[in-house]
Design a protein around this motif. Structure first.
Motif, PDB file in Angstrom:
ATOM      1  N   ALA A 266       0.817  -1.216   0.000  1.00  0.00           N
ATOM      2  CA  ALA A 266       0.000   0.000   0.000  1.00  0.00           C
ATOM      3  C   ALA A 266       0.852   1.269   0.000  1.00  0.00           C
ATOM      4  O   ALA A 266       0.393   2.318  -0.469  1.00  0.00           O
ATOM      5  N   ASN A 267       2.078   1.206   0.507  1.00  0.00           N
ATOM      6  CA  ASN A 267       2.886   2.412   0.681  1.00  0.00           C
ATOM      7  C   ASN A 267       4.176   2.449  -0.129  1.00  0.00           C
ATOM      8  O   ASN A 267       4.999   3.346   0.073  1.00  0.00           O
ATOM      9  N   ALA A 268       4.382   1.512  -1.024  1.00  0.00           N
ATOM     10  CA  ALA A 268       5.630   1.472  -1.786  1.00  0.00           C
ATOM     11  C   ALA A 268       5.792   2.698  -2.679  1.00  0.00           C
ATOM     12  O   ALA A 268       6.907   3.159  -2.904  1.00  0.00           O
ATOM     13  N   ASP A 269       4.708   3.250  -3.164  1.00  0.00           N
ATOM     14  CA  ASP A 269       4.797   4.420  -4.042  1.00  0.00           C
ATOM     15  C   ASP A 269       5.166   5.685  -3.279  1.00  0.00           C
ATOM     16  O   ASP A 269       5.921   6.513  -3.786  1.00  0.00           O
ATOM     17  N   THR A 270       4.660   5.830  -2.081  1.00  0.00           N
ATOM     18  CA  THR A 270       4.869   7.083  -1.348  1.00  0.00           C
ATOM     19  C   THR A 270       6.014   7.020  -0.347  1.00  0.00           C
ATOM     20  O   THR A 270       6.641   8.035  -0.065  1.00  0.00           O
ATOM     21  N   ASN A 271       6.296   5.850   0.210  1.00  0.00           N
ATOM     22  CA  ASN A 271       7.319   5.714   1.256  1.00  0.00           C
ATOM     23  C   ASN A 271       8.305   4.598   0.930  1.00  0.00           C
ATOM     24  O   ASN A 271       8.603   3.754   1.774  1.00  0.00           O
ATOM     25  N   LEU A 272       8.848   4.608  -0.261  1.00  0.00           N
ATOM     26  CA  LEU A 272       9.720   3.514  -0.680  1.00  0.00           C
ATOM     27  C   LEU A 272      10.940   3.363   0.218  1.00  0.00           C
ATOM     28  O   LEU A 272      11.347   2.245   0.543  1.00  0.00           O
ATOM     29  N   SER A 273      11.518   4.455   0.666  1.00  0.00           N
ATOM     30  CA  SER A 273      12.713   4.353   1.513  1.00  0.00           C
ATOM     31  C   SER A 273      12.394   3.670   2.841  1.00  0.00           C
ATOM     32  O   SER A 273      13.185   2.861   3.336  1.00  0.00           O
ATOM     33  N   ILE A 274      11.242   3.954   3.422  1.00  0.00           N
ATOM     34  CA  ILE A 274      10.855   3.314   4.685  1.00  0.00           C
ATOM     35  C   ILE A 274      10.513   1.846   4.446  1.00  0.00           C
ATOM     36  O   ILE A 274      10.845   0.989   5.268  1.00  0.00           O
ATOM     37  N   VAL A 275       9.878   1.551   3.323  1.00  0.00           N
ATOM     38  CA  VAL A 275       9.563   0.159   2.973  1.00  0.00           C
ATOM     39  C   VAL A 275      10.854  -0.656   2.869  1.00  0.00           C
ATOM     40  O   VAL A 275      10.954  -1.757   3.417  1.00  0.00           O
ATOM     41  N   VAL A 276      11.858  -0.097   2.187  1.00  0.00           N
ATOM     42  CA  VAL A 276      13.133  -0.798   2.037  1.00  0.00           C
ATOM     43  C   VAL A 276      13.830  -0.939   3.392  1.00  0.00           C
ATOM     44  O   VAL A 276      14.352  -2.006   3.724  1.00  0.00           O
ATOM     45  N   LEU A 277      13.837   0.115   4.199  1.00  0.00           N
ATOM     46  CA  LEU A 277      14.471   0.061   5.519  1.00  0.00           C
ATOM     47  C   LEU A 277      13.843  -1.018   6.394  1.00  0.00           C
ATOM     48  O   LEU A 277      14.552  -1.845   6.976  1.00  0.00           O
ATOM     49  N   LEU A 278      12.535  -1.026   6.489  1.00  0.00           N
ATOM     50  CA  LEU A 278      11.871  -2.029   7.322  1.00  0.00           C
ATOM     51  C   LEU A 278      12.050  -3.432   6.755  1.00  0.00           C
ATOM     52  O   LEU A 278      12.181  -4.400   7.511  1.00  0.00           O
ATOM     53  N   GLY A 279      12.080  -3.547   5.435  1.00  0.00           N
ATOM     54  CA  GLY A 279      12.344  -4.840   4.815  1.00  0.00           C
ATOM     55  C   GLY A 279      13.726  -5.359   5.167  1.00  0.00           C
ATOM     56  O   GLY A 279      13.907  -6.554   5.444  1.00  0.00           O
ATOM     57  N   LEU A 280      14.707  -4.460   5.195  1.00  0.00           N
ATOM     58  CA  LEU A 280      16.063  -4.865   5.568  1.00  0.00           C
ATOM     59  C   LEU A 280      16.155  -5.235   7.048  1.00  0.00           C
ATOM     60  O   LEU A 280      16.890  -6.166   7.413  1.00  0.00           O
ATOM     61  N   VAL A 281      15.431  -4.522   7.889  1.00  0.00           N
ATOM     62  CA  VAL A 281      15.403  -4.869   9.319  1.00  0.00           C
ATOM     63  C   VAL A 281      14.826  -6.272   9.496  1.00  0.00           C
ATOM     64  O   VAL A 281      15.376  -7.091  10.255  1.00  0.00           O
ATOM     65  N   LEU A 282      13.726  -6.579   8.799  1.00  0.00           N
ATOM     66  CA  LEU A 282      13.153  -7.922   8.870  1.00  0.00           C
ATOM     67  C   LEU A 282      14.128  -8.958   8.319  1.00  0.00           C
ATOM     68  O   LEU A 282      14.270 -10.048   8.877  1.00  0.00           O
ATOM     69  N   LEU A 283      14.814  -8.618   7.224  1.00  0.00           N
ATOM     70  CA  LEU A 283      15.782  -9.535   6.635  1.00  0.00           C
ATOM     71  C   LEU A 283      16.908  -9.862   7.617  1.00  0.00           C
ATOM     72  O   LEU A 283      17.324 -11.023   7.726  1.00  0.00           O
ATOM     73  N   VAL A 284      17.390  -8.864   8.336  1.00  0.00           N
ATOM     74  CA  VAL A 284      18.426  -9.106   9.348  1.00  0.00           C
ATOM     75  C   VAL A 284      17.910 -10.076  10.410  1.00  0.00           C
ATOM     76  O   VAL A 284      18.616 -11.005  10.828  1.00  0.00           O
ATOM     77  N   GLY A 285      16.678  -9.884  10.849  1.00  0.00           N
ATOM     78  CA  GLY A 285      16.089 -10.804  11.828  1.00  0.00           C
ATOM     79  C   GLY A 285      16.020 -12.222  11.295  1.00  0.00           C
ATOM     80  O   GLY A 285      16.357 -13.185  12.002  1.00  0.00           O
ATOM     81  N   TYR A 286      15.604 -12.380  10.039  1.00  0.00           N
ATOM     82  CA  TYR A 286      15.545 -13.714   9.439  1.00  0.00           C
ATOM     83  C   TYR A 286      16.929 -14.328   9.301  1.00  0.00           C
ATOM     84  O   TYR A 286      17.112 -15.523   9.526  1.00  0.00           O
ATOM     85  N   ILE A 287      17.910 -13.529   8.925  1.00  0.00           N
ATOM     86  CA  ILE A 287      19.265 -14.055   8.783  1.00  0.00           C
ATOM     87  C   ILE A 287      19.782 -14.555  10.128  1.00  0.00           C
ATOM     88  O   ILE A 287      20.375 -15.634  10.214  1.00  0.00           O
ATOM     89  N   VAL A 288      19.554 -13.791  11.191  1.00  0.00           N
ATOM     90  CA  VAL A 288      20.006 -14.210  12.523  1.00  0.00           C
ATOM     91  C   VAL A 288      19.344 -15.528  12.909  1.00  0.00           C
ATOM     92  O   VAL A 288      20.018 -16.488  13.311  1.00  0.00           O
ATOM     93  N   TYR A 289      18.036 -15.611  12.785  1.00  0.00           N
ATOM     94  CA  TYR A 289      17.323 -16.823  13.177  1.00  0.00           C
ATOM     95  C   TYR A 289      17.665 -18.000  12.276  1.00  0.00           C
ATOM     96  O   TYR A 289      17.933 -19.105  12.765  1.00  0.00           O
ATOM     97  N   LEU A 290      17.651 -17.804  10.964  1.00  0.00           N
ATOM     98  CA  LEU A 290      17.898 -18.927  10.061  1.00  0.00           C
ATOM     99  C   LEU A 290      19.339 -19.416  10.130  1.00  0.00           C
ATOM    100  O   LEU A 290      19.589 -20.623  10.097  1.00  0.00           O
ATOM    101  N   ARG A 291      20.276 -18.504  10.247  1.00  0.00           N
ATOM    102  CA  ARG A 291      21.680 -18.915  10.346  1.00  0.00           C
ATOM    103  C   ARG A 291      21.912 -19.724  11.617  1.00  0.00           C
ATOM    104  O   ARG A 291      22.547 -20.777  11.594  1.00  0.00           O
ATOM    105  N   ALA A 292      21.396 -19.236  12.731  1.00  0.00           N
ATOM    106  CA  ALA A 292      21.560 -19.974  13.991  1.00  0.00           C
ATOM    107  C   ALA A 292      20.847 -21.322  13.934  1.00  0.00           C
ATOM    108  O   ALA A 292      21.379 -22.336  14.411  1.00  0.00           O
TER     109      ALA A 292
END
Length: 131
Positions: free
Chosen positions: A31-57
Motif C-alpha cells: 500500500a505504501n511502496a509508491d509514497t514511502n519507498l525508503s521506509i519500505v526498504v528500511l523495514l524490509g532490511l530490518v526484517l531480513l536481518v532478523g531472518y538471517i540471525v534466526y535462520l543462520r543460527a
C-alpha cells in the motif's frame, strides 16, 4: 525463560512480516511502496536481518534435517489436536496463525538448541574458524 523470549521474538518476526490482519509488512509495503519507498526498504532490511540471525543460527545448530523433523513434530501435534476436535481448520486466517506459530517454534528451537545441547551433554559448540 530464555526459550520463551526467543520464541516470542520469532513469533513477532514472522507475524510482523505476514499475518491475516492488515497490520503486517507485506500488506503495508504494497500500500505504501509508491509514497514511502525508503521506509519500505528500511523495514524490509530490518526484517531480513532478523531472518538471517534466526535462520543462520537454526541451520548451524539443527540443520535442514532438524528443521524438517521439528516441523513434522509440530505438524503431528496439530494433527492430533485436529483429530481430537480441539482445533478446527475451517478458517483460513486461523490456519495462517497456526503456520506462523509452527514456524516460530522451529526458529526458537533452532536458536536455543546449542544451549539445550550444552546443558544436556556438557559439551559446548565451537564455531569453525577459517585460517
Amino acid at each position: 525463560m530464555g526459550f520463551i523470549i526467543r520464541w516470542v521474538f520469532a513469533l513477532i518476526l514472522l507475524a510482523a512480516t505476514y499475518n491475516p490482519t492488515k497490520w503486517n509488512y507485506v500488506s503495508w509495503s504494497r500500500a505504501n511502496a509508491d509514497t514511502n519507498l525508503s521506509i519500505v526498504v528500511l523495514l524490509g532490511l530490518v526484517l531480513l536481518v532478523g531472518y538471517i540471525v534466526y535462520l543462520r543460527a537454526t541451520l548451524r545448530s539443527i540443520g535442514i534435517f532438524g528443521m524438517v523433523l521439528i516441523l513434522a513434530l509440530v505438524g503431528t501435534v496439530l494433527w492430533v489436536l485436529f483429530d481430537q476436535g480441539l482445533i478446527s481448520l475451517d478458517d483460513p486466517s486461523v490456519n495462517t496463525w497456526i503456520a506462523i506459530f509452527a514456524l516460530s517454534v522451529v526458529l526458537a528451537i533452532g536458536l536455543s538448541w546449542s544451549i539445550v545441547r550444552r546443558r544436556l551433554s556438557g559439551q559446548a559448540d565451537v564455531d569453525d574458524i577459517d585460517e
